[in-house]
Write a protein that holds these residues in place. Structure first.
Motif, mmCIF file in Angstrom:
data_model
loop_
_atom_site.group_PDB
_atom_site.id
_atom_site.type_symbol
_atom_site.label_atom_id
_atom_site.label_comp_id
_atom_site.label_asym_id
_atom_site.label_seq_id
_atom_site.Cartn_x
_atom_site.Cartn_y
_atom_site.Cartn_z
ATOM 1 N N ASP A 115 0.893 -1.393 0.164
ATOM 2 C CA ASP A 115 -0.101 -0.001 0.065
ATOM 3 C C ASP A 115 0.737 1.093 0.092
ATOM 4 O OD1 ASP A 115 -1.473 2.303 0.850
ATOM 5 O OD2 ASP A 115 -3.152 0.824 1.670
ATOM 6 N N LEU A 116 1.693 1.495 1.126
ATOM 7 C CA LEU A 116 2.332 2.558 1.134
ATOM 8 C C LEU A 116 3.752 2.863 0.320
ATOM 9 C CD1 LEU A 116 2.399 3.089 5.124
ATOM 10 C CD2 LEU A 116 0.696 3.899 3.459
ATOM 11 N N ILE A 117 4.250 1.748 -0.048
ATOM 12 C CA ILE A 117 5.501 1.752 -0.994
ATOM 13 C C ILE A 117 4.953 1.702 -2.427
ATOM 14 C CG2 ILE A 117 7.623 0.950 -1.521
ATOM 15 C CD1 ILE A 117 8.016 0.451 1.504
ATOM 16 N N GLN A 118 4.324 0.553 -2.850
ATOM 17 C CA GLN A 118 4.029 0.385 -4.039
ATOM 18 C C GLN A 118 2.866 0.815 -4.633
ATOM 19 O OE1 GLN A 118 4.373 -4.039 -4.177
ATOM 20 N NE2 GLN A 118 6.452 -4.168 -4.322
ATOM 21 N N GLY A 119 2.081 1.448 -3.999
ATOM 22 C CA GLY A 119 0.825 2.186 -4.209
ATOM 23 C C GLY A 119 -0.433 1.348 -4.746
ATOM 24 N N TYR A 120 -0.586 0.117 -4.223
ATOM 25 C CA TYR A 120 -1.591 -0.631 -4.891
ATOM 26 C C TYR A 120 -2.737 -0.100 -3.918
ATOM 27 C CZ TYR A 120 1.203 -4.038 -7.079
ATOM 28 O OH TYR A 120 1.971 -4.478 -7.886
ATOM 29 N N ASN A 121 -4.023 -0.052 -4.686
ATOM 30 C CA ASN A 121 -5.209 0.490 -3.787
ATOM 31 C C ASN A 121 -5.772 -0.306 -2.844
ATOM 32 O OD1 ASN A 121 -7.084 -1.289 -5.046
ATOM 33 N ND2 ASN A 121 -7.184 -0.038 -7.018
ATOM 34 N N VAL A 122 -6.591 0.102 -2.063
ATOM 35 C CA VAL A 122 -7.191 -0.627 -0.628
ATOM 36 C C VAL A 122 -7.823 -1.910 -1.185
ATOM 37 C CG1 VAL A 122 -8.749 -0.412 1.273
ATOM 38 C CG2 VAL A 122 -7.225 1.243 0.680
ATOM 39 N N GLY A 123 -8.699 -1.765 -2.260
ATOM 40 C CA GLY A 123 -9.374 -2.901 -2.690
ATOM 41 C C GLY A 123 -8.467 -3.981 -3.138
ATOM 42 N N TRP A 124 -7.453 -3.607 -3.686
ATOM 43 C CA TRP A 124 -6.509 -4.713 -4.469
ATOM 44 C C TRP A 124 -5.620 -5.213 -3.090
ATOM 45 C CZ3 TRP A 124 -1.467 -5.919 -4.123
ATOM 46 C CH2 TRP A 124 -1.156 -7.001 -4.941
ATOM 47 N N VAL A 125 -5.157 -4.490 -2.228
ATOM 48 C CA VAL A 125 -4.593 -5.205 -1.060
ATOM 49 C C VAL A 125 -5.438 -6.106 -0.167
ATOM 50 C CG1 VAL A 125 -2.906 -4.514 0.825
ATOM 51 C CG2 VAL A 125 -2.807 -3.158 -1.247
ATOM 52 N N SER A 126 -6.566 -5.149 0.064
ATOM 53 C CA SER A 126 -7.544 -6.170 1.019
ATOM 54 C C SER A 126 -7.804 -7.306 0.327
ATOM 55 C CB SER A 126 -8.656 -5.337 1.421
ATOM 56 O OG SER A 126 -9.381 -5.088 0.160
ATOM 57 N N ALA A 127 -8.064 -7.566 -0.964
ATOM 58 C CA ALA A 127 -8.241 -8.676 -1.471
ATOM 59 C C ALA A 127 -7.323 -9.737 -1.698
ATOM 60 C CB ALA A 127 -8.827 -8.549 -2.858
ATOM 61 N N ALA A 128 -6.103 -9.188 -1.858
ATOM 62 C CA ALA A 128 -4.689 -9.987 -1.823
ATOM 63 C C ALA A 128 -4.290 -10.434 -0.603
ATOM 64 C CB ALA A 128 -3.557 -9.118 -2.197
ATOM 65 N N LEU A 129 -4.759 -9.936 0.356
ATOM 66 C CA LEU A 129 -4.441 -10.387 1.606
ATOM 67 C C LEU A 129 -5.712 -11.031 2.659
ATOM 68 C CD1 LEU A 129 -2.514 -7.281 3.391
ATOM 69 C CD2 LEU A 129 -1.495 -9.369 2.267
ATOM 70 N N LYS A 130 -6.776 -11.036 1.821
ATOM 71 C CA LYS A 130 -7.767 -11.962 2.099
ATOM 72 C C LYS A 130 -8.597 -11.211 3.295
ATOM 73 C CE LYS A 130 -6.482 -16.176 0.035
ATOM 74 N NZ LYS A 130 -5.955 -15.781 -1.051
ATOM 75 N N TYR A 131 -8.535 -9.960 3.478
ATOM 76 C CA TYR A 131 -9.402 -9.193 4.417
ATOM 77 C C TYR A 131 -10.517 -8.343 3.941
ATOM 78 C CZ TYR A 131 -5.569 -10.480 7.883
ATOM 79 O OH TYR A 131 -4.718 -11.260 8.460
ATOM 80 N N SER A 132 -11.391 -8.201 4.668
ATOM 81 C CA SER A 132 -12.599 -7.233 4.278
ATOM 82 C C SER A 132 -11.772 -5.765 4.169
ATOM 83 C CB SER A 132 -13.835 -7.240 5.174
ATOM 84 O OG SER A 132 -13.291 -6.770 6.531
ATOM 85 N N PRO A 133 -12.339 -5.129 3.540
ATOM 86 C CA PRO A 133 -11.955 -3.718 3.497
ATOM 87 C C PRO A 133 -11.755 -2.872 4.986
ATOM 88 C CG PRO A 133 -13.330 -3.864 1.397
ATOM 89 C CD PRO A 133 -13.496 -4.921 2.386
ATOM 90 N N GLN A 134 -12.995 -3.129 5.530
ATOM 91 C CA GLN A 134 -12.857 -2.605 7.007
ATOM 92 C C GLN A 134 -11.820 -2.957 7.906
ATOM 93 O OE1 GLN A 134 -16.827 -2.480 8.717
ATOM 94 N NE2 GLN A 134 -16.100 -1.732 10.735
ATOM 95 N N ARG A 135 -11.814 -4.262 7.622
ATOM 96 C CA ARG A 135 -10.770 -5.076 8.691
ATOM 97 C C ARG A 135 -9.327 -4.647 8.234
ATOM 98 N NH1 ARG A 135 -8.366 -6.293 12.894
ATOM 99 N NH2 ARG A 135 -7.083 -8.184 13.011
#
Length: 141
Positions: free
Chosen positions: A93-113
């Motif tokens: 997120d902070l270094i490579q700049g992927y959006n929240v939706g992509w990172v939360s899906a990749a890490l298998k967490y809901s966006p709120q979590r």
């Protein structure tokens, strides 16, 4: 027996400080160290600069190169000092700049979590970065 009490931490403002650090300071630190800001791979340091050194400022150039490498390693070590999930959030997120939706899906967490974990990761980085660099990114009430 006196118990040490830490000042009240403003986690949201500290997170904003960390975001600002990765947006403004980290890319310059990485570039000065001759690294790609979006690609953290290893903490190995080259022994010497690649460019030939001429003139009277050879020692100054070597010292500046070493200081830049050291500052970059402080950031890398601070990231490595975080939990595994925090490391992934910081890198994606902070270094490579992927959006929240992509990172939360990749890490298998809901966006709120994921947002809760991101807040924790940024505060965890502020703690470890203070240890490695002495620079305090925390904001207190």
């Amino acid at each position: 027996m006196d118990v040490m009490t830490l000042p009240k931490l403003n986690e949201k403002a500290t997170g904003n400080q960390v975001k600002d650090f990765f947006r403004r300071e980290y890319p310059r630190i990485a570039r000065l160290a001759g690294k790609n800001p979006t690609e953290l791979k290893s903490t190995n340091i080259d022994d010497m600069p690649k460019a030939p050194q001429y003139g009277n400022h050879v020692e100054d150039n070597v010292i500046e190169f070493s200081n830049n490498q050291l500052e970059y390693l402080r950031v890398v070590n601070a990231i490595k000092g975080c939990s595994m999930i925090s490391q992934q959030i910081i890198l994606y997120d902070l270094i490579q700049g992927y959006n929240v939706g992509w990172v939360s899906a990749a890490l298998k967490y809901s966006p709120q979590r994921y947002n809760d974990l991101k807040k924790y990761a940024m505060n965890e980085f502020a703690d470890t970065y203070e240890y490695w660099s002495g620079e305090d990114l925390h904001v207190y009430f």
